[in-house]
Scaffold this motif. Structure first.
Motif, short mmCIF file in Angstrom:
data_model
loop_
_atom_site.label_atom_id
_atom_site.label_comp_id
_atom_site.label_asym_id
_atom_site.label_seq_id
_atom_site.Cartn_x
_atom_site.Cartn_y
_atom_site.Cartn_z
N LEU A 14 29.08 36.42 73.26
CA LEU A 14 28.55 36.54 71.90
C LEU A 14 28.30 37.99 71.52
O LEU A 14 28.64 38.42 70.43
CB LEU A 14 27.25 35.74 71.76
N THR A 15 27.70 38.76 72.41
CA THR A 15 27.44 40.16 72.08
C THR A 15 28.72 40.96 72.03
O THR A 15 28.86 41.86 71.22
CB THR A 15 26.47 40.81 73.08
N GLY A 16 29.71 40.61 72.84
CA GLY A 16 31.00 41.30 72.80
C GLY A 16 31.72 41.06 71.50
O GLY A 16 32.31 41.96 70.91
N CYS A 17 31.67 39.84 70.99
CA CYS A 17 32.33 39.53 69.72
C CYS A 17 31.61 40.18 68.55
O CYS A 17 32.23 40.68 67.63
CB CYS A 17 32.38 38.02 69.50
N ALA A 18 30.30 40.19 68.58
CA ALA A 18 29.53 40.75 67.48
C ALA A 18 29.69 42.27 67.40
O ALA A 18 29.59 42.84 66.34
CB ALA A 18 28.06 40.40 67.65
N ALA A 19 29.95 42.91 68.51
CA ALA A 19 30.04 44.37 68.54
C ALA A 19 31.41 44.88 68.10
O ALA A 19 31.56 46.06 67.83
CB ALA A 19 29.71 44.88 69.94
N ALA A 20 32.41 44.02 68.03
CA ALA A 20 33.75 44.47 67.67
C ALA A 20 33.80 44.84 66.19
O ALA A 20 33.43 44.04 65.34
CB ALA A 20 34.77 43.37 67.96
N PRO A 21 34.24 46.07 65.88
CA PRO A 21 34.31 46.47 64.47
C PRO A 21 35.44 45.75 63.74
O PRO A 21 36.45 45.39 64.34
CB PRO A 21 34.59 47.98 64.55
N ALA A 22 35.23 45.53 62.46
CA ALA A 22 36.26 44.90 61.65
C ALA A 22 37.43 45.87 61.50
O ALA A 22 37.23 47.08 61.41
CB ALA A 22 35.69 44.56 60.28
N PRO A 23 38.66 45.36 61.50
CA PRO A 23 39.81 46.27 61.32
C PRO A 23 39.77 46.95 59.96
O PRO A 23 39.37 46.36 58.96
CB PRO A 23 41.03 45.35 61.45
N VAL A 24 40.20 48.18 59.93
CA VAL A 24 40.22 48.96 58.69
C VAL A 24 41.62 48.87 58.09
O VAL A 24 42.62 49.06 58.77
CB VAL A 24 39.85 50.43 58.98
N ASP A 25 41.69 48.56 56.81
CA ASP A 25 42.96 48.43 56.12
C ASP A 25 43.24 49.73 55.37
O ASP A 25 42.46 50.13 54.50
CB ASP A 25 42.89 47.25 55.15
N ALA A 26 44.36 50.38 55.70
CA ALA A 26 44.71 51.67 55.08
C ALA A 26 44.89 51.54 53.57
O ALA A 26 44.68 52.51 52.84
CB ALA A 26 45.98 52.23 55.72
N ARG A 27 45.23 50.35 53.09
CA ARG A 27 45.37 50.16 51.65
C ARG A 27 44.02 50.27 50.95
O ARG A 27 43.92 50.85 49.86
CB ARG A 27 46.05 48.82 51.35
N ASP A 28 42.97 49.72 51.58
CA ASP A 28 41.62 49.87 51.04
C ASP A 28 41.20 51.33 51.06
O ASP A 28 40.60 51.84 50.11
CB ASP A 28 40.61 49.04 51.84
N LEU A 29 41.51 52.02 52.16
CA LEU A 29 41.15 53.43 52.28
C LEU A 29 41.86 54.27 51.22
O LEU A 29 41.28 55.19 50.65
CB LEU A 29 41.49 53.95 53.68
N PHE A 30 43.13 53.94 50.93
CA PHE A 30 43.89 54.67 49.91
C PHE A 30 43.24 54.47 48.54
O PHE A 30 43.07 55.43 47.78
CB PHE A 30 45.34 54.18 49.90
N MET A 31 42.87 53.23 48.21
CA MET A 31 42.21 52.97 46.92
C MET A 31 40.88 53.72 46.85
O MET A 31 40.53 54.27 45.81
CB MET A 31 41.99 51.47 46.70
N THR A 32 40.16 53.78 47.95
CA THR A 32 38.90 54.53 47.99
C THR A 32 39.16 56.01 47.75
O THR A 32 38.43 56.67 47.02
CB THR A 32 38.18 54.30 49.33
N THR A 33 40.24 56.53 48.33
CA THR A 33 40.61 57.93 48.11
C THR A 33 40.91 58.16 46.64
O THR A 33 40.41 59.12 46.04
CB THR A 33 41.83 58.32 48.97
#
Length: 179
Positions: A14-33
């Motif tokens: 449970l702690t191992g699953c909770a600690a995993a970061p969500a994947p980052v989508d480069a398309r979201d990052l581009f829109m943020t840029t």
């Protein structure tokens, strides 16, 4: 002790699953840029064209980043021609680039709203968009178009490039204007 090990293993999972970061989508990052560039103005010209006598040759090209709830719009001015707008949106299907062409009275041009979706594998500062079926029907020969929009690492240079049939066709380099 026999109950302690299964409980410990379950807690670890449970702690191992909770600690995993969500994947980052480069398309979201581009829109943020892009959204971080709201109100910024860029100016420059054509750096390359397959036909050096085209409509853009020798003309100043400028755009200003306009952010809306629907996405990011970049009205493109070529000399005195204000008929073009690049539109970036983030629909559920991905990241989209459209080219909106209008007559001076605001009515749509016969060739408008062409573009496509981001190919994937881009970054927060660079994305490439592959022509979609609408574009292929609307613009003969454009079925292999790939538009790449890139912002320099320091945020001062915006590059727009068009490739067709895996060969460069045109490129515009615009520098951020002070103010």
């Amino acid at each position: 002790m026999k109950y302690f090990l299964p409980i410990l293993a379950g807690a670890w999972l449970l702690t191992g699953c909770a600690a995993a970061p969500a994947p980052v989508d480069a398309r979201d990052l581009f829109m943020t840029t892009l959204q971080g560039m709201c109100s910024q103005r860029f100016e420059g010209g054509q750096a390359y064209a397959i036909d050096p006598r085209n409509d853009f040759a020798g003309k100043r090209i400028s755009t200003q980043v306009v952010c809306t709830d629907a996405g990011v719009r970049m009205p493109v001015v070529v000399g005195d021609d204000r008929s073009r707008t690049w539109i970036f949106t983030r629909p559920p299907a991905g990241l989209e680039l459209r080219h909106d062409h209008r007559y001076p009275d605001g009515t749509p041009h016969a060739v408008t709203m062409y573009g496509g979706m981001a190919l994937g594998g881009g970054t927060a500062r660079s994305q490439s968009f592959l022509a979609d079926a609408h574009t292929a029907r609307l613009v003969p020969g454009a079925e292999t178009n790939v538009w790449t929009v890139r912002l320099s690492q320091d945020g001062t240079v915006l590059t727009y490039r068009l490739d067709r049939h895996a060969r460069p066709r045109a490129e515009f380099v615009l520098k951020r204007m002070p103010g």
